[in-house]
Motif scaffolding. Structure first.
Motif, PDB file in Angstrom:
ATOM      1  N   HIS A  32       0.838  -1.203   0.000  1.00  0.00           N
ATOM      2  CA  HIS A  32       0.000   0.000   0.000  1.00  0.00           C
ATOM      3  C   HIS A  32       0.872   1.252   0.000  1.00  0.00           C
ATOM      4  O   HIS A  32       0.626   2.197  -0.755  1.00  0.00           O
ATOM      5  N   GLN A  33       1.881   1.253   0.861  1.00  0.00           N
ATOM      6  CA  GLN A  33       2.786   2.400   0.935  1.00  0.00           C
ATOM      7  C   GLN A  33       3.515   2.608  -0.387  1.00  0.00           C
ATOM      8  O   GLN A  33       3.680   3.746  -0.845  1.00  0.00           O
ATOM      9  N   LEU A  34       3.923   1.516  -1.018  1.00  0.00           N
ATOM     10  CA  LEU A  34       4.652   1.588  -2.281  1.00  0.00           C
ATOM     11  C   LEU A  34       3.789   2.203  -3.388  1.00  0.00           C
ATOM     12  O   LEU A  34       4.244   3.088  -4.105  1.00  0.00           O
ATOM     13  N   ILE A  36       1.278   4.180  -3.076  1.00  0.00           N
ATOM     14  CA  ILE A  36       1.067   5.599  -2.765  1.00  0.00           C
ATOM     15  C   ILE A  36       2.310   6.398  -3.117  1.00  0.00           C
ATOM     16  O   ILE A  36       2.218   7.453  -3.752  1.00  0.00           O
ATOM     17  N   GLN A  37       3.489   5.888  -2.745  1.00  0.00           N
ATOM     18  CA  GLN A  37       4.740   6.584  -3.060  1.00  0.00           C
ATOM     19  C   GLN A  37       4.943   6.710  -4.563  1.00  0.00           C
ATOM     20  O   GLN A  37       5.367   7.752  -5.056  1.00  0.00           O
ATOM     21  N   GLU A  38       4.638   5.639  -5.287  1.00  0.00           N
ATOM     22  CA  GLU A  38       4.815   5.645  -6.737  1.00  0.00           C
ATOM     23  C   GLU A  38       3.863   6.613  -7.434  1.00  0.00           C
ATOM     24  O   GLU A  38       4.099   7.003  -8.568  1.00  0.00           O
ATOM     25  N   ASN A  39       2.797   6.982  -6.765  1.00  0.00           N
ATOM     26  CA  ASN A  39       1.784   7.843  -7.369  1.00  0.00           C
ATOM     27  C   ASN A  39       1.644   9.179  -6.659  1.00  0.00           C
ATOM     28  O   ASN A  39       0.613   9.850  -6.784  1.00  0.00           O
ATOM     29  N   GLN A  40       2.682   9.591  -5.935  1.00  0.00           N
ATOM     30  CA  GLN A  40       2.625  10.856  -5.208  1.00  0.00           C
ATOM     31  C   GLN A  40       2.357  12.038  -6.129  1.00  0.00           C
ATOM     32  O   GLN A  40       1.589  12.932  -5.781  1.00  0.00           O
ATOM     33  N   GLU A  41       2.961  12.040  -7.303  1.00  0.00           N
ATOM     34  CA  GLU A  41       2.757  13.159  -8.221  1.00  0.00           C
ATOM     35  C   GLU A  41       1.285  13.257  -8.631  1.00  0.00           C
ATOM     36  O   GLU A  41       0.702  14.337  -8.624  1.00  0.00           O
TER      37      GLU A  41
END
Length: 62
Positions: A32-34, A36-41
């Motif tokens: 889940h964290q990954l 979200i991080q990959e889609n921060q932009e």
């Protein structure tokens, strides 16, 4: 509702992780964290868009 194949995949993943000494729930949280991080932009763009959106009701009060 998960399909039979999805349930089977989850069971396999849980067992494989257990063999590796990893907890399924912790691994899932990391996934889940990954994502979200990959889609921060994308997330920030959506938030900026929402902040910059002026609703018709707000405009008519000015």
């Amino acid at each position: 509702m998960p399909t039979r194949e999805q349930k089977q995949n989850k069971t396999f993943a849980e067992k494989l992780l257990r063999i590796q000494g990893k907890d399924y729930e912790e691994w899932l949280d990391a996934q889940h964290q990954l994502i979200i991080q990959e889609n921060q932009e994308l997330i920030l763009e959506a938030l900026d868009s929402k902040l910059n959106f002026t609703s018709p009701a707000a405009t008519s009060r000015d």
